[in-house]
Design a protein around this motif. Structure first.
Motif, PDB file in Angstrom:
ATOM      1  N   ASP A  36      -0.556   6.844  -5.179  1.00 34.45           N
ATOM      2  CA  ASP A  36       0.690   6.714  -4.395  1.00 34.45           C
ATOM      3  C   ASP A  36       0.788   5.317  -3.774  1.00 34.45           C
ATOM      4  O   ASP A  36       1.858   4.703  -3.752  1.00 34.45           O
ATOM      5  CB  ASP A  36       0.749   7.772  -3.284  1.00 34.45           C
ATOM      6  CG  ASP A  36       0.972   9.179  -3.848  1.00 34.45           C
ATOM      7  OD1 ASP A  36       1.313   9.298  -5.040  1.00 34.45           O
ATOM      8  OD2 ASP A  36       0.788  10.154  -3.090  1.00 34.45           O
ATOM      9  N   GLU A  37      -0.346   4.817  -3.289  1.00 36.51           N
ATOM     10  CA  GLU A  37      -0.357   3.470  -2.682  1.00 36.51           C
ATOM     11  C   GLU A  37      -0.039   2.407  -3.737  1.00 36.51           C
ATOM     12  O   GLU A  37       0.723   1.479  -3.490  1.00 36.51           O
ATOM     13  CB  GLU A  37      -1.728   3.176  -2.055  1.00 36.51           C
ATOM     14  CG  GLU A  37      -1.972   3.962  -0.769  1.00 36.51           C
ATOM     15  CD  GLU A  37      -3.428   3.888  -0.292  1.00 36.51           C
ATOM     16  OE1 GLU A  37      -3.783   4.692   0.588  1.00 36.51           O
ATOM     17  OE2 GLU A  37      -4.207   3.047  -0.798  1.00 36.51           O
ATOM     18  N   GLU A  88       3.604   2.460  -4.592  1.00 37.28           N
ATOM     19  CA  GLU A  88       4.412   1.824  -3.555  1.00 37.28           C
ATOM     20  C   GLU A  88       4.403   0.300  -3.747  1.00 37.28           C
ATOM     21  O   GLU A  88       5.442  -0.357  -3.644  1.00 37.28           O
ATOM     22  CB  GLU A  88       3.847   2.200  -2.176  1.00 37.28           C
ATOM     23  CG  GLU A  88       4.868   2.049  -1.079  1.00 37.28           C
ATOM     24  CD  GLU A  88       4.300   2.433   0.278  1.00 37.28           C
ATOM     25  OE1 GLU A  88       3.596   3.455   0.372  1.00 37.28           O
ATOM     26  OE2 GLU A  88       4.551   1.683   1.233  1.00 37.28           O
TER      27      GLU A  88
END
Ligand SMILES: C=C(O[C@@H]1C=C(C(=O)O)C=C[C@H]1O)C(=O)O
Length: 99
Positions: free
Chosen positions: A17-18, A21
């Protein structure tokens, strides 16, 4: 390239997820530069700059190979991304011309 070792599925997904992003932020940043470039051009043919696209694709394909990543995957992602960014550049170019 630093990749941390994860001990659980949740931890690995959080890392993904990081990364996602960051990827989206970088794509937005790239698109902002694309819009600036529109103002340095004088025609739609110049906006499309086919030879520059070939250079970019060739460079990222090589980078993928160096990073042990599929060059075809990077090729396909870039073809799709550049296609959309050229559209956004043409829109910016036409808007700038109408002032
Ligand atoms: C950004 C430019 O304009 C267009 C967009 C490109 C890109 O997304 O990399 C490359 C060439 C052009 O089609 C440029 O000419 O450098």
């Amino acid at each position: 390239m630093k990749t941390e070792k994860c001990n659980t599925l949740a931890e690995a997904r959080k890392k993904i997820d990081e990364v996602d992003e960051e990827i989206v932020k970088l794509i937005a940043k790239r698109n902002n530069y694309i819009k600036q470039i529109a103002h340095f051009k004088t025609s739609v043919t110049e906006v499309k700059a086919e030879e520059r696209i070939e250079d970019v694709i060739s460079r990222v394909r090589q980078q993928a190979i160096d990073l042990d990543l599929s060059p075809n995957l990077i090729n396909d992602l870039y073809v799709r991304m550049i296609d959309a960014m050229v559209e956004s550049e043409i829109e910016e170019f036409n808007n700038a011309k109408s002032f």
